[in-house]
Design an enzyme around this catalytic site. Structure first.
Site: not given
Ligand SMILES: O=C(O)[C@H](O)COP(=O)(O)O
Length: 249
Positions: A9-10, A12, A15, A61, A88, A99, A115-116, A183-185
């Site tokens: 994952r990229h 930090e 944002w 990123r 992402e 957030k 978010r999840r 990316h995270g997701n």
């Molecule tokens: O796109 C984003 O806001 C973050 O990279 C991932 O955000 P999250 O962890 O709130 O899904």
């Protein structure tokens, strides 16, 4: 015989540090993120993990994270393929929103759903929103109707899996060490697929920034070790906790 897949994952982003929903908004790394990317390269070097090919999203990123890590490995020349399919998750109308403010306004349950959850997307972004991406030239090859206005994780899996099967799997089966910088997701979607995580259990899955996650896959591309192995487990655990608690005071 096992195949080596490295998910990264990229680092930090500007944002991430401001706790803003980012999605397809193209923000770059901040200084901490560049340092995380450098450390990611050092962790790979320490393990002797030298990628043969790179796959990234179209977002700066992730592209810069890979460049910095590969510079550490003295492999900036690596063949690379980039695709929106590794982007992402599109955060819809939440893109650019704080957030913590979103949590305060809509409450814990709605915040976590957006978010999840696996199959509930945030509200769609308006085309005239300053953080909409419909006219971004990097998506010119995508038919307008295919450019998302919002996504849930299920949507991400649907658009990422063709890339996994058509682009990443052939590199793995060719016995290449594959580095995926994303990316995270989009990585939550790939990890869900790899580890066969249920739609309900994936709610609890978070990916740390900048720490390489190594999967050794068997001939069926099943992970030899479920969940793979972070090259710095302690740092990964701390970062995962921070990601999980984003938006909370
Ligand atoms: O796109 C984003 O806001 C973050 O990279 C991932 O955000 P999250 O962890 O709130 O899904």
């Amino acid at each position: 015989m096992t195949f080596k897949l490295i998910l990264l994952r990229h680092g930090e982003s500007a944002w991430n540090a401001k706790n803003l929903f980012t999605g397809w908004v193209d923000v770059d790394l901040n200084d901490k993120g560049r340092e995380e990317a450098r450390r990611g390269g050092e962790l790979l070097a320490a393990e002797g993990l030298l990628p043969d090919v790179l796959h990234t999203s179209l977002l700066t990123r992730a592209i810069h994270t890979a460049q910095i890590a590969l510079d550490v490995l003295e492999r900036p020349w690596l063949p690379v393929r980039r695709s929106w399919r590794l982007n992402e998750r599109h955060y819809g109308a939440l893109q650019g929103k704080d957030k913590a403010a979103t949590l305060a306004e809509f409450g814990e349950e709605q915040f976590m759903i957006w978010r999840r959850s696996y199959d509930t997307p945030p509200p769609a972004i308006s085309p005239d929103d300053e953080f909409a991406n419909f006219s971004d030239p990097r998506y010119a090859s995508l038919p307008p109707g295919a450019r998302p206005a919002t996504e849930c994780l299920k949507d991400v899996l649907v658009r990422a899996l063709p890339y996994w099967y058509d682009q990443i799997v052939p590199d793995l089966l060719a016995d290449k060490v594959v580095l995926v910088a994303a990316h995270g997701n989009s990585l939550r979607a790939l990890v869900k697929h790899l580890d066969k995580i249920s739609d309900s259990d994936v709610v609890g899955l978070n990916i740390p920034t900048g720490i390489p996650l190594l999967y050794e896959l068997d001939e069926d591309l099943t992970p030899v070790t479920a969940g793979g192995r972070y090259l710095d487990p302690e740092a990964a655990a701390a970062s995962i906790e921070a990601v999980k608690n984003q938006g909370r005071k």
